[in-house]
Design an enzyme around this catalytic site. Structure first.
Site, mmCIF file in Angstrom:
data_model
loop_
_atom_site.group_PDB
_atom_site.id
_atom_site.type_symbol
_atom_site.label_atom_id
_atom_site.label_comp_id
_atom_site.label_asym_id
_atom_site.label_seq_id
_atom_site.Cartn_x
_atom_site.Cartn_y
_atom_site.Cartn_z
ATOM 1 N N ARG A 199 -29.171 -14.046 62.410
ATOM 2 C CA ARG A 199 -29.583 -13.838 61.012
ATOM 3 C C ARG A 199 -29.166 -14.991 60.092
ATOM 4 O O ARG A 199 -28.079 -15.538 60.197
ATOM 5 C CB ARG A 199 -28.960 -12.554 60.468
ATOM 6 C CG ARG A 199 -29.177 -12.427 58.958
ATOM 7 C CD ARG A 199 -28.821 -11.096 58.409
ATOM 8 N NE ARG A 199 -27.470 -10.685 58.714
ATOM 9 C CZ ARG A 199 -27.011 -9.479 58.434
ATOM 10 N NH1 ARG A 199 -27.805 -8.581 57.886
ATOM 11 N NH2 ARG A 199 -25.777 -9.157 58.730
ATOM 12 N N ARG A 219 -17.417 -3.634 62.765
ATOM 13 C CA ARG A 219 -18.405 -2.977 61.896
ATOM 14 C C ARG A 219 -19.106 -1.837 62.635
ATOM 15 O O ARG A 219 -19.378 -0.780 62.056
ATOM 16 C CB ARG A 219 -19.440 -4.000 61.407
ATOM 17 C CG ARG A 219 -18.889 -4.889 60.293
ATOM 18 C CD ARG A 219 -19.609 -6.208 60.193
ATOM 19 N NE ARG A 219 -20.988 -6.132 59.762
ATOM 20 C CZ ARG A 219 -21.861 -7.136 59.868
ATOM 21 N NH1 ARG A 219 -21.489 -8.289 60.405
ATOM 22 N NH2 ARG A 219 -23.084 -6.990 59.448
ATOM 23 N N ARG A 222 -21.699 5.426 53.083
ATOM 24 C CA ARG A 222 -21.212 5.087 54.423
ATOM 25 C C ARG A 222 -20.128 6.043 54.897
ATOM 26 O O ARG A 222 -19.636 5.900 56.011
ATOM 27 C CB ARG A 222 -20.621 3.685 54.392
ATOM 28 C CG ARG A 222 -21.572 2.594 54.827
ATOM 29 C CD ARG A 222 -20.828 1.291 54.630
ATOM 30 N NE ARG A 222 -21.204 0.274 55.551
ATOM 31 C CZ ARG A 222 -22.100 -0.675 55.279
ATOM 32 N NH1 ARG A 222 -22.771 -0.670 54.160
ATOM 33 N NH2 ARG A 222 -22.347 -1.597 56.160
ATOM 34 N N LYS A 257 -32.043 -2.607 57.542
ATOM 35 C CA LYS A 257 -32.073 -1.909 56.251
ATOM 36 C C LYS A 257 -32.479 -2.874 55.128
ATOM 37 O O LYS A 257 -33.366 -2.578 54.331
ATOM 38 C CB LYS A 257 -30.684 -1.307 55.927
ATOM 39 C CG LYS A 257 -30.146 -0.368 57.001
ATOM 40 C CD LYS A 257 -28.782 0.188 56.655
ATOM 41 C CE LYS A 257 -27.663 -0.829 56.570
ATOM 42 N NZ LYS A 257 -27.295 -1.444 57.865
ATOM 43 N N ARG A 280 -23.799 -15.317 57.079
ATOM 44 C CA ARG A 280 -22.708 -14.530 56.495
ATOM 45 C C ARG A 280 -21.405 -14.701 57.266
ATOM 46 O O ARG A 280 -21.409 -14.816 58.493
ATOM 47 C CB ARG A 280 -23.106 -13.048 56.494
ATOM 48 C CG ARG A 280 -23.782 -12.649 55.215
ATOM 49 C CD ARG A 280 -24.398 -11.284 55.265
ATOM 50 N NE ARG A 280 -23.582 -10.210 55.799
ATOM 51 C CZ ARG A 280 -23.983 -8.949 55.876
ATOM 52 N NH1 ARG A 280 -25.183 -8.619 55.431
ATOM 53 N NH2 ARG A 280 -23.201 -8.027 56.385
HETATM 54 P P1 AP5 Z 1 -31.121 -6.902 58.184
HETATM 55 O O1 AP5 Z 1 -32.318 -6.353 57.504
HETATM 56 O O2 AP5 Z 1 -30.324 -7.963 57.485
HETATM 57 O O3 AP5 Z 1 -30.160 -5.701 58.670
HETATM 58 P P2 AP5 Z 1 -29.225 -4.725 57.849
HETATM 59 O O4 AP5 Z 1 -29.391 -3.361 58.431
HETATM 60 O O5 AP5 Z 1 -29.466 -4.863 56.382
HETATM 61 O O6 AP5 Z 1 -27.832 -5.329 58.293
HETATM 62 P P3 AP5 Z 1 -26.510 -5.667 57.507
HETATM 63 O O7 AP5 Z 1 -25.639 -6.458 58.456
HETATM 64 O O8 AP5 Z 1 -26.786 -6.302 56.177
HETATM 65 O O9 AP5 Z 1 -25.892 -4.285 57.331
HETATM 66 P P4 AP5 Z 1 -24.456 -3.968 57.110
HETATM 67 O O10 AP5 Z 1 -24.587 -2.530 56.862
HETATM 68 O O11 AP5 Z 1 -23.483 -4.347 58.146
HETATM 69 O O12 AP5 Z 1 -24.046 -4.958 55.893
HETATM 70 P P5 AP5 Z 1 -23.763 -4.698 54.370
HETATM 71 O O13 AP5 Z 1 -24.124 -5.922 53.652
HETATM 72 O O14 AP5 Z 1 -24.309 -3.386 53.934
HETATM 73 O O15 AP5 Z 1 -31.594 -7.451 59.619
HETATM 74 C C1 AP5 Z 1 -30.689 -8.095 60.499
HETATM 75 C C2 AP5 Z 1 -31.430 -9.228 61.254
HETATM 76 O O16 AP5 Z 1 -32.418 -8.655 62.114
HETATM 77 C C3 AP5 Z 1 -32.194 -10.205 60.326
HETATM 78 O O17 AP5 Z 1 -32.073 -11.501 60.855
HETATM 79 C C4 AP5 Z 1 -33.655 -9.698 60.365
HETATM 80 O O18 AP5 Z 1 -34.579 -10.757 60.191
HETATM 81 C C5 AP5 Z 1 -33.745 -9.123 61.788
HETATM 82 N N1 AP5 Z 1 -34.619 -7.951 61.858
HETATM 83 C C6 AP5 Z 1 -34.710 -6.928 60.964
HETATM 84 N N2 AP5 Z 1 -35.603 -6.007 61.391
HETATM 85 C C7 AP5 Z 1 -36.075 -6.463 62.593
HETATM 86 C C8 AP5 Z 1 -37.029 -5.955 63.528
HETATM 87 N N3 AP5 Z 1 -37.646 -4.782 63.323
HETATM 88 N N4 AP5 Z 1 -37.264 -6.671 64.651
HETATM 89 C C9 AP5 Z 1 -36.628 -7.859 64.880
HETATM 90 N N5 AP5 Z 1 -35.737 -8.408 64.021
HETATM 91 C C10 AP5 Z 1 -35.454 -7.708 62.890
HETATM 92 O O19 AP5 Z 1 -22.170 -4.518 54.383
HETATM 93 C C11 AP5 Z 1 -21.290 -5.590 54.653
HETATM 94 C C12 AP5 Z 1 -19.862 -5.131 54.446
HETATM 95 O O20 AP5 Z 1 -19.670 -4.729 53.079
HETATM 96 C C13 AP5 Z 1 -19.398 -3.922 55.260
HETATM 97 O O21 AP5 Z 1 -18.965 -4.298 56.559
HETATM 98 C C14 AP5 Z 1 -18.262 -3.392 54.383
HETATM 99 O O22 AP5 Z 1 -17.079 -4.172 54.538
HETATM 100 C C15 AP5 Z 1 -18.795 -3.607 52.979
HETATM 101 N N6 AP5 Z 1 -19.559 -2.458 52.445
HETATM 102 C C16 AP5 Z 1 -20.878 -2.459 52.086
HETATM 103 N N7 AP5 Z 1 -21.248 -1.248 51.641
HETATM 104 C C17 AP5 Z 1 -20.153 -0.451 51.740
HETATM 105 C C18 AP5 Z 1 -19.922 0.925 51.471
HETATM 106 N N8 AP5 Z 1 -20.911 1.744 51.013
HETATM 107 N N9 AP5 Z 1 -18.678 1.423 51.695
HETATM 108 C C19 AP5 Z 1 -17.685 0.623 52.135
HETATM 109 N N10 AP5 Z 1 -17.839 -0.680 52.420
HETATM 110 C C20 AP5 Z 1 -19.073 -1.230 52.234
#
Ligand code: AP5
Length: 218
Positions: free
Chosen positions: A126, A171, A87, A14, A160
């Site tokens: 990552r 997660r 979410r 994402k 991270r």
């Molecule tokens: P990346 O693009 O970083 O993936 P992502 O989907 O953004 O993953 P996240 O881990 O950031 O999502 P998340 O939802 O767990 O975290 P968030 O910060 O929102 O890609 C991942 C890796 O793969 C990278 O190394 C990239 O280079 C590689 N890659 C990407 N595309 C690829 C491809 N096509 N092929 C090969 N490699 C590829 O949330 C973190 C925490 O915050 C949550 O656990 C929760 O505690 C809290 N939180 C955040 N939002 C909320 C909410 N709305 N409600 C409640 N709690 C929340």
């Protein structure tokens, strides 16, 4: 400019695709994960509260994240990419209300389909630039010069705290229990588009572009 949601489990890509859309189309990325990480480093009471919850891989409470998004939407503008929000069903309802209040609509929800095995590999490899936020991967997207960000030249490359096997398990569980029901919610609303998130980054970007070019407001 369209307002869109990128929906998918942790590591689906994402953030990677959101950054492409900011660059290519001038959209505005609203990542609740990034906002919550910024709150942690700012030393606010809210930051302290959410730190342990995030490290454990659990969801932060709805009122906190809805408040964060509400503040951003109140600033005006359009062309938002909601990355990691909503979410839960309560967050999805709240987003609908916030957009309606701002006189805006939701144009597309892009579900990034991946499998759990790929997610473990993506999350464990990552790292991101602490200065500009560019996202890398040890194997699939390394920096051109080891230890130096391709985009801004910073050597502040970070991993991270929640990118470990235990937290990822939690997660994923949170995703399947609380977030995956949004797929049905937005399908029913006629907003859902699915792309193959297992494809190469460039190919995923092309699929996302095709959706946006077909969606209203793009
Ligand atoms: P990346 O693009 O970083 O993936 P992502 O989907 O953004 O993953 P996240 O881990 O950031 O999502 P998340 O939802 O767990 O975290 P968030 O910060 O929102 O890609 C991942 C890796 O793969 C990278 O190394 C990239 O280079 C590689 N890659 C990407 N595309 C690829 C491809 N096509 N092929 C090969 N490699 C590829 O949330 C973190 C925490 O915050 C949550 O656990 C929760 O505690 C809290 N939180 C955040 N939002 C909320 C909410 N709305 N409600 C409640 N709690 C929340």
């Amino acid at each position: 400019m369209p307002n869109i949601i990128l929906l998918g489990p942790p590591g689906a890509g994402k953030g990677t695709q959101a950054r492409r859309l900011v660059e290519d189309r001038g959209l505005v990325q609203l990542s609740t994960g990034d906002m919550l990480r910024a709150a942690q480093t700012s030393g606010t009471e809210m930051g302290r509260k959410v730190a342990a919850v995030m490290a454990a891989g659990q969801l932060v409470t709805d009122d906190i994240v809805i408040g964060l998004i509400g503040e951003k939407l109140a600033e005006g503008g359009s062309g938002f990419i909601f990355d990691g929000f909503p979410r839960t069903l309560a967050q999805a309802d709240a987003l609908g209300d916030l957009l309606a209040r701002a006189g805006q609509t939701l144009d597309a929800v892009i579900e990034m389909q991946v499998d759990d095995e790929a997610l473990v590999d993506r999350i464990s490899g990552r790292f991101t630039c602490g200065n500009c936020g560019e996202v890398y991967h040890d194997r699939t997207r390394p920096t051109s010069t080891p230890g130096v960000c391709d985009v801004c030249g910073s050597s502040d490359l970070r991993r991270r705290a929640d990118d470990n096997a235990e937290s990822l398990r939690q997660r994923l569980m949170e995703y399947y229990k609380k977030t995956a029901p949004l797929i049905g919610y937005y399908h029913h609303a006629g907003k859902l588009f699915s792309v193959d998130g297992l494809a190469e980054i460039e190919d995923v970007a092309k699929s996302v572009a095709r959706v946006l070019d077909g969606a209203k407001g793009a």
